[in-house]
Design an enzyme around this catalytic site. Sequence first.
Site, PDB file in Angstrom:
ATOM      1  N   LEU A 168       0.855  -1.202   0.000  1.00 42.82           N
ATOM      2  CA  LEU A 168       0.000   0.000   0.000  1.00 42.82           C
ATOM      3  C   LEU A 168       0.892   1.253   0.000  1.00 42.82           C
ATOM      4  CD1 LEU A 168      -3.119   0.544   0.108  1.00 42.82           C
ATOM      5  CD2 LEU A 168      -2.825   0.950   2.555  1.00 42.82           C
ATOM      6  N   SER A 170       2.457   4.423  -2.710  1.00 40.45           N
ATOM      7  CA  SER A 170       1.693   5.492  -3.348  1.00 40.45           C
ATOM      8  C   SER A 170       0.765   4.934  -4.433  1.00 40.45           C
ATOM      9  CB  SER A 170       2.615   6.592  -3.867  1.00 40.45           C
ATOM     10  OG  SER A 170       3.385   6.108  -4.911  1.00 40.45           O
ATOM     11  N   ILE A 171       1.252   3.989  -5.246  1.00 40.40           N
ATOM     12  CA  ILE A 171       0.360   3.450  -6.285  1.00 40.40           C
ATOM     13  C   ILE A 171      -0.777   2.661  -5.635  1.00 40.40           C
ATOM     14  CG2 ILE A 171       0.194   1.855  -8.266  1.00 40.40           C
ATOM     15  CD1 ILE A 171       3.086   2.726  -8.970  1.00 40.40           C
ATOM     16  N   SER A 190       1.412  -5.154   3.946  1.00 47.57           N
ATOM     17  CA  SER A 190       2.674  -4.411   3.793  1.00 47.57           C
ATOM     18  C   SER A 190       3.512  -4.727   5.027  1.00 47.57           C
ATOM     19  CB  SER A 190       2.429  -2.910   3.645  1.00 47.57           C
ATOM     20  OG  SER A 190       1.788  -2.434   4.790  1.00 47.57           O
ATOM     21  N   ARG A 191       4.730  -4.164   5.089  1.00 46.04           N
ATOM     22  CA  ARG A 191       5.619  -4.527   6.207  1.00 46.04           C
ATOM     23  C   ARG A 191       5.000  -4.199   7.560  1.00 46.04           C
ATOM     24  NH1 ARG A 191      11.176  -2.467   3.632  1.00 46.04           N
ATOM     25  NH2 ARG A 191       9.638  -1.140   2.680  1.00 46.04           N
ATOM     26  N   VAL A 247       0.893  -4.812 -11.586  1.00 47.77           N
ATOM     27  CA  VAL A 247       1.503  -3.638 -12.224  1.00 47.77           C
ATOM     28  C   VAL A 247       2.849  -3.315 -11.561  1.00 47.77           C
ATOM     29  CG1 VAL A 247      -0.676  -2.591 -12.975  1.00 47.77           C
ATOM     30  CG2 VAL A 247       0.253  -2.035 -10.709  1.00 47.77           C
ATOM     31  N   GLY A 248       3.322  -4.256 -10.707  1.00 47.45           N
ATOM     32  CA  GLY A 248       4.583  -4.026  -9.990  1.00 47.45           C
ATOM     33  C   GLY A 248       5.756  -4.472 -10.840  1.00 47.45           C
ATOM     34  N   ARG A 249       6.175  -5.689 -10.635  1.00 46.56           N
ATOM     35  CA  ARG A 249       7.228  -6.293 -11.450  1.00 46.56           C
ATOM     36  C   ARG A 249       6.842  -7.746 -11.679  1.00 46.56           C
ATOM     37  NH1 ARG A 249       8.494  -1.936 -12.530  1.00 46.56           N
ATOM     38  NH2 ARG A 249      10.461  -0.830 -12.152  1.00 46.56           N
ATOM     39  N   GLU A 278      10.728  -9.417 -19.763  1.00 48.79           N
ATOM     40  CA  GLU A 278      10.180  -8.515 -20.774  1.00 48.79           C
ATOM     41  C   GLU A 278      11.182  -8.228 -21.888  1.00 48.79           C
ATOM     42  OE1 GLU A 278       8.889  -5.071 -18.624  1.00 48.79           O
ATOM     43  OE2 GLU A 278       7.570  -6.251 -17.368  1.00 48.79           O
ATOM     44  N   HIS A 296       3.876  -3.362 -20.231  1.00 47.38           N
ATOM     45  CA  HIS A 296       4.548  -2.535 -19.210  1.00 47.38           C
ATOM     46  C   HIS A 296       4.313  -1.045 -19.489  1.00 47.38           C
ATOM     47  CE1 HIS A 296       8.095  -2.456 -16.165  1.00 47.38           C
ATOM     48  NE2 HIS A 296       7.267  -1.435 -15.983  1.00 47.38           N
ATOM     49  N   ALA A 298       1.710   0.668 -17.692  1.00 55.13           N
ATOM     50  CA  ALA A 298       0.795   1.228 -16.691  1.00 55.13           C
ATOM     51  C   ALA A 298       1.174   2.651 -16.313  1.00 55.13           C
ATOM     52  CB  ALA A 298       0.771   0.338 -15.448  1.00 55.13           C
TER      53      ALA A 298
HETATM   54  O1  LIG Z   1       7.400   0.199 -14.006  1.00 49.80           O
HETATM   55  C1  LIG Z   1       7.676   1.332 -14.122  1.00 49.80           C
HETATM   56  C2  LIG Z   1       8.410   2.080 -13.162  1.00 49.80           C
HETATM   57  O2  LIG Z   1       8.926   1.503 -12.192  1.00 49.80           O
HETATM   58  O3  LIG Z   1       8.506   3.298 -13.343  1.00 49.80           O
END
Ligand SMILES: O=CC(=O)O
Length: 331
Positions: A168, A170-171, A190-191, A247-249, A278, A296, A298
């Site tokens: 949780l 900023s995104i 989260s942690r 949308v992370g990695r 990727e 990739h 987003a």
């Molecule tokens: O994935 C995109 C970024 O980390 O900016």
Amino acid sequence: MATTTCTTNTPKIEEKPKVLVLQRINAYFEGVLSPHFDLIKADESSLPIPAFLSTHCRHIRALLVMAPIGTFGSSLLDQLPSLGLIACTSAGVNHIDVDACRKRSVAVTNAGEMFTPDAADHTVGLLVDVLRRVVMADRYVRNGSWMLIGDYPLGSKVSGKRVGIVGLGSIGSHVAKRLTAFGCPISYFSRAPKPNYPSYTYFPNVLDLARESDVLILSCALTDETRNIINRDVMIALGKDGVIINVGRGALIDEPELVRCLKEGVIGGAGLDVFVNEPEVPEELTHMENVVLSDHRAVTTPESFKNVLELAIANLDAFFSGKPVLSPVSC
Ligand SMILES: O=CC(=O)O
């Protein structure tokens, strides 16, 4: 006859600060950056990178990293003894050895909040698409199947789905805000619990979060702790109607296991913007109707690119004038 020496007062041309760029830079980025900096571009040299670095870069103080690919670690730092700043234009910095940088007093900056709204919008878009099958219905209409076969199978309701957010930050918090407007109860892992979000339910582990969610959204950084955080057990806990949006990695998910779980119906669907290797995407994903894929993208819109370049310029300017950088990465 006396000779006179003619001296003209030519104004001294200010040298632009030199900034090293190791990756290929696109024309738009170059056009924006080059009035400010003398870009030292490795890809325009005929020398191999190590020779290029030792010949041209002993005095380079700043490195600009445009894309979150490759690895920027100790061996590169060894070759750049004067380096003081790595300015990244990405939000995630898993490609930078931030620890090694800290030990050598090399500051690292990232995209800060510049990508946050776009990443959150895209996340919600993927979720709506997976559940309501927008892209698949679009293909169905375009290829004439609607007329030939009849209606495309229904999707599932978005409003009210229990959403679990992994990370949780900023995104994640922008995603939560948007999905709260859809009437979705929000939980997160989260942690530590985030006191700023008392209306969201905290889970100290991902397995329990998955058990209590219809949708898992991955928006955390990739670290040693989060690599493969979504494994088969988590997907079993999420359940056969559950949906994962990443949308992370790519490496946050055990990708081969994800493919298996989708094939076996262990989970119901996925919306994926990021992948382990990727731009390679596991071929089987491209045939699944319950999966929506994007490249990739987003975080990227022309607007966010503009903002992130302004931030990178501001970070570099601050560094070269001895001021604090604006978006430091802490570790
Ligand atoms: O994935 C995109 C970024 O980390 O900016």
